[in-house]
Scaffold this motif. Structure first.
Motif, PDB file in Angstrom:
ATOM      1  N   PHE A 167       0.834  -1.194   0.000  1.00 57.59           N
ATOM      2  CA  PHE A 167       0.000   0.000   0.000  1.00 57.59           C
ATOM      3  C   PHE A 167       0.868   1.243   0.000  1.00 57.59           C
ATOM      4  CE2 PHE A 167      -2.180  -3.519   1.968  1.00 57.59           C
ATOM      5  CZ  PHE A 167      -3.355  -3.556   1.237  1.00 57.59           C
ATOM      6  N   LEU A 168       0.541   2.170  -0.892  1.00 64.18           N
ATOM      7  CA  LEU A 168       1.318   3.392  -1.058  1.00 64.18           C
ATOM      8  C   LEU A 168       0.630   4.569  -0.369  1.00 64.18           C
ATOM      9  CD1 LEU A 168       2.169   3.114  -4.872  1.00 64.18           C
ATOM     10  CD2 LEU A 168       3.498   2.260  -2.927  1.00 64.18           C
ATOM     11  N   PRO A 169       1.396   5.424   0.288  1.00 66.66           N
ATOM     12  CA  PRO A 169       0.803   6.627   0.879  1.00 66.66           C
ATOM     13  C   PRO A 169       0.455   7.631  -0.204  1.00 66.66           C
ATOM     14  CG  PRO A 169       3.199   6.636   1.167  1.00 66.66           C
ATOM     15  CD  PRO A 169       2.839   5.307   0.555  1.00 66.66           C
ATOM     16  N   PRO A 170      -0.502   8.535   0.057  1.00 65.72           N
ATOM     17  CA  PRO A 170      -1.238   8.640   1.320  1.00 65.72           C
ATOM     18  C   PRO A 170      -2.508   7.794   1.319  1.00 65.72           C
ATOM     19  CG  PRO A 170      -1.830  10.470  -0.090  1.00 65.72           C
ATOM     20  CD  PRO A 170      -0.809   9.660  -0.862  1.00 65.72           C
ATOM     21  N   VAL A 171      -3.023   7.537   2.516  1.00 59.10           N
ATOM     22  CA  VAL A 171      -4.383   7.030   2.681  1.00 59.10           C
ATOM     23  C   VAL A 171      -5.239   8.254   2.992  1.00 59.10           C
ATOM     24  CG1 VAL A 171      -5.917   5.545   4.009  1.00 59.10           C
ATOM     25  CG2 VAL A 171      -3.561   4.813   3.535  1.00 59.10           C
ATOM     26  N   VAL A 172      -6.246   8.509   2.164  1.00 62.67           N
ATOM     27  CA  VAL A 172      -7.012   9.757   2.256  1.00 62.67           C
ATOM     28  C   VAL A 172      -8.399   9.486   2.848  1.00 62.67           C
ATOM     29  CG1 VAL A 172      -7.981  11.692   0.969  1.00 62.67           C
ATOM     30  CG2 VAL A 172      -5.794  10.686   0.251  1.00 62.67           C
ATOM     31  N   PHE A 173      -8.698  10.188   3.940  1.00 62.66           N
ATOM     32  CA  PHE A 173     -10.015  10.115   4.576  1.00 62.66           C
ATOM     33  C   PHE A 173     -10.776  11.385   4.211  1.00 62.66           C
ATOM     34  CE2 PHE A 173      -6.967   7.914   7.319  1.00 62.66           C
ATOM     35  CZ  PHE A 173      -7.565   6.664   7.451  1.00 62.66           C
ATOM     36  N   SER A 174     -11.895  11.245   3.515  1.00 62.69           N
ATOM     37  CA  SER A 174     -12.644  12.405   3.027  1.00 62.69           C
ATOM     38  C   SER A 174     -13.937  12.608   3.803  1.00 62.69           C
ATOM     39  CB  SER A 174     -12.966  12.235   1.535  1.00 62.69           C
ATOM     40  OG  SER A 174     -11.777  12.145   0.781  1.00 62.69           O
ATOM     41  N   GLU A 175     -14.439  13.836   3.753  1.00 64.51           N
ATOM     42  CA  GLU A 175     -15.637  14.188   4.503  1.00 64.51           C
ATOM     43  C   GLU A 175     -16.877  13.452   4.009  1.00 64.51           C
ATOM     44  OE1 GLU A 175     -16.836  18.229   4.020  1.00 64.51           O
ATOM     45  OE2 GLU A 175     -16.344  18.279   1.892  1.00 64.51           O
ATOM     46  N   ASP A 176     -16.841  12.924   2.767  1.00 67.21           N
ATOM     47  CA  ASP A 176     -17.995  12.185   2.258  1.00 67.21           C
ATOM     48  C   ASP A 176     -18.033  10.743   2.756  1.00 67.21           C
ATOM     49  OD1 ASP A 176     -15.971  10.992   0.814  1.00 67.21           O
ATOM     50  OD2 ASP A 176     -16.744  11.529  -1.170  1.00 67.21           O
ATOM     51  N   GLY A 177     -17.072  10.371   3.602  1.00 65.24           N
ATOM     52  CA  GLY A 177     -17.062   9.035   4.186  1.00 65.24           C
ATOM     53  C   GLY A 177     -16.242   8.014   3.432  1.00 65.24           C
ATOM     54  N   THR A 178     -15.615   8.403   2.323  1.00 68.84           N
ATOM     55  CA  THR A 178     -14.822   7.456   1.551  1.00 68.84           C
ATOM     56  C   THR A 178     -13.353   7.504   1.965  1.00 68.84           C
ATOM     57  OG1 THR A 178     -14.427   9.064  -0.225  1.00 68.84           O
ATOM     58  CG2 THR A 178     -16.340   7.595  -0.451  1.00 68.84           C
ATOM     59  N   VAL A 179     -12.685   6.366   1.774  1.00 70.58           N
ATOM     60  CA  VAL A 179     -11.255   6.248   1.981  1.00 70.58           C
ATOM     61  C   VAL A 179     -10.624   5.938   0.632  1.00 70.58           C
ATOM     62  CG1 VAL A 179      -9.410   5.056   3.219  1.00 70.58           C
ATOM     63  CG2 VAL A 179     -11.675   5.287   4.268  1.00 70.58           C
ATOM     64  N   GLU A 180      -9.581   6.664   0.275  1.00 71.96           N
ATOM     65  CA  GLU A 180      -8.910   6.468  -1.004  1.00 71.96           C
ATOM     66  C   GLU A 180      -7.463   6.056  -0.745  1.00 71.96           C
ATOM     67  OE1 GLU A 180      -9.784   8.891  -4.828  1.00 71.96           O
ATOM     68  OE2 GLU A 180      -7.930   9.745  -4.022  1.00 71.96           O
ATOM     69  N   PHE A 181      -6.995   5.011  -1.455  1.00 74.32           N
ATOM     70  CA  PHE A 181      -5.630   4.529  -1.270  1.00 74.32           C
ATOM     71  C   PHE A 181      -5.176   3.793  -2.526  1.00 74.32           C
ATOM     72  CE2 PHE A 181      -8.489   1.176  -0.001  1.00 74.32           C
ATOM     73  CZ  PHE A 181      -7.925   0.027  -0.521  1.00 74.32           C
ATOM     74  N   GLU A 182      -3.865   3.614  -2.650  1.00 73.22           N
ATOM     75  CA  GLU A 182      -3.293   2.894  -3.779  1.00 73.22           C
ATOM     76  C   GLU A 182      -2.649   1.601  -3.306  1.00 73.22           C
ATOM     77  OE1 GLU A 182      -1.806   5.142  -7.490  1.00 73.22           O
ATOM     78  OE2 GLU A 182      -0.998   6.245  -5.778  1.00 73.22           O
ATOM     79  N   ALA A 183      -2.781   0.558  -4.118  1.00 76.18           N
ATOM     80  CA  ALA A 183      -2.161  -0.729  -3.837  1.00 76.18           C
ATOM     81  C   ALA A 183      -1.373  -1.178  -5.060  1.00 76.18           C
ATOM     82  CB  ALA A 183      -3.216  -1.771  -3.469  1.00 76.18           C
ATOM     83  N   VAL A 184      -0.270  -1.866  -4.809  1.00 74.84           N
ATOM     84  CA  VAL A 184       0.608  -2.346  -5.877  1.00 74.84           C
ATOM     85  C   VAL A 184       0.813  -3.846  -5.729  1.00 74.84           C
ATOM     86  CG1 VAL A 184       2.977  -2.283  -6.783  1.00 74.84           C
ATOM     87  CG2 VAL A 184       1.826  -0.154  -6.135  1.00 74.84           C
ATOM     88  N   GLY A 185       0.787  -4.559  -6.855  1.00 79.57           N
ATOM     89  CA  GLY A 185       1.048  -5.995  -6.836  1.00 79.57           C
ATOM     90  C   GLY A 185       0.723  -6.629  -8.175  1.00 79.57           C
TER      91      GLY A 185
END
Length: 225
Positions: A114-132
């Motif tokens: 998992f690559l930074p950043p992990v983003v927590f947004s006010e709409d309740g979603t979490v956004e992140f990147e994964a590699v593999g």
């Protein structure tokens, strides 16, 4: 939808995910971001591989607003705040990350990074990147889909060197909105406030998105010239 049905099964892939968890799985920090009107975005920038949960966090609010968000972390041991021009950085040390055990088991069992950043947004979603590999990403996708509403925002080849030309969906939306409101007209017709209104986010968040997107585009251009 399986990840390996949408991309080639060969090579390393980089996928930007967004996920909305049910209330029982929402992290306490994210819950505070949703509830705190003066903070619309928090980014987990770095985390420690050691036993103690040491992280670097950024919020798009001022210090007082950020302190209120951080106060919702029960596992907090110490915190140190550093003001910035567009938000507040926080060094946190906790006695646990406070993610659900089910989620941590999925992460531990996955064969992805998992690559930074992990983003927590006010709409309740979490956004992140994964590699593999695509098969590993597909297995991770299916496992995480059982916990929340998971969306694939972007799929790309993984490059050993970080490519600044890859904009997040939010950065791309910010640039497109900036163009549409006249932000890049000469003389300028639109403002960062107009972009923020269109994106339904704070002015500081809109400004940050525009700056990061501009930096990525300019860096990509200079690399090819």
């Amino acid at each position: 939808m399986r990840v390996d049905r949408t991309i080639s099964n060969r090579g390393m892939k980089r996928i930007l995910f967004s996920v909305a968890y049910p209330d029982r799985l929402v992290h306490p920090l994210h819950r505070r971001v949703v509830e705190e009107p003066s903070v619309t975005r928090a980014e987990l920038l770095m985390w420690s591989p050691t036993e103690d949960a040491t992280t670097l966090l950024w919020c798009d609010g001022d210090r007082a607003d950020t302190e209120r968000v951080v106060a919702g972390i029960d596992s907090l041991v110490t915190s140190h705040f550093v003001g910035g021009t567009d938000g507040t950085y926080v060094f946190l040390r906790q006695d646990g990350y406070e993610f659900s055990a089910t989620l941590l088991d999925i992460v531990a069992d996955s064969r992805v990074i998992f690559l930074p950043p992990v983003v927590f947004s006010e709409d309740g979603t979490v956004e992140f990147e994964a590699v593999g590999e695509s098969t590993a990403l597909s297995a991770f996708y299916e496992a995480l889909s059982e916990l929340g509403s998971l969306t694939i925002e972007r799929v790309s080849e993984f490059e050993r060197r970080n490519s600044p030309s890859q904009l997040t969906s939010r950065q791309q939306a910010a640039l497109e909105t900036a163009v549409s409101v006249g932000y890049y007209e000469v003389p300028r017709d639109g403002s960062v406030e107009n972009v923020a209104d269109e994106l339904d986010c704070s002015t500081s968040t809109a400004g940050e998105l525009i700056r990061k997107a501009e930096a990525a585009v300019i860096s990509a251009y200079t690399e090819t010239t």
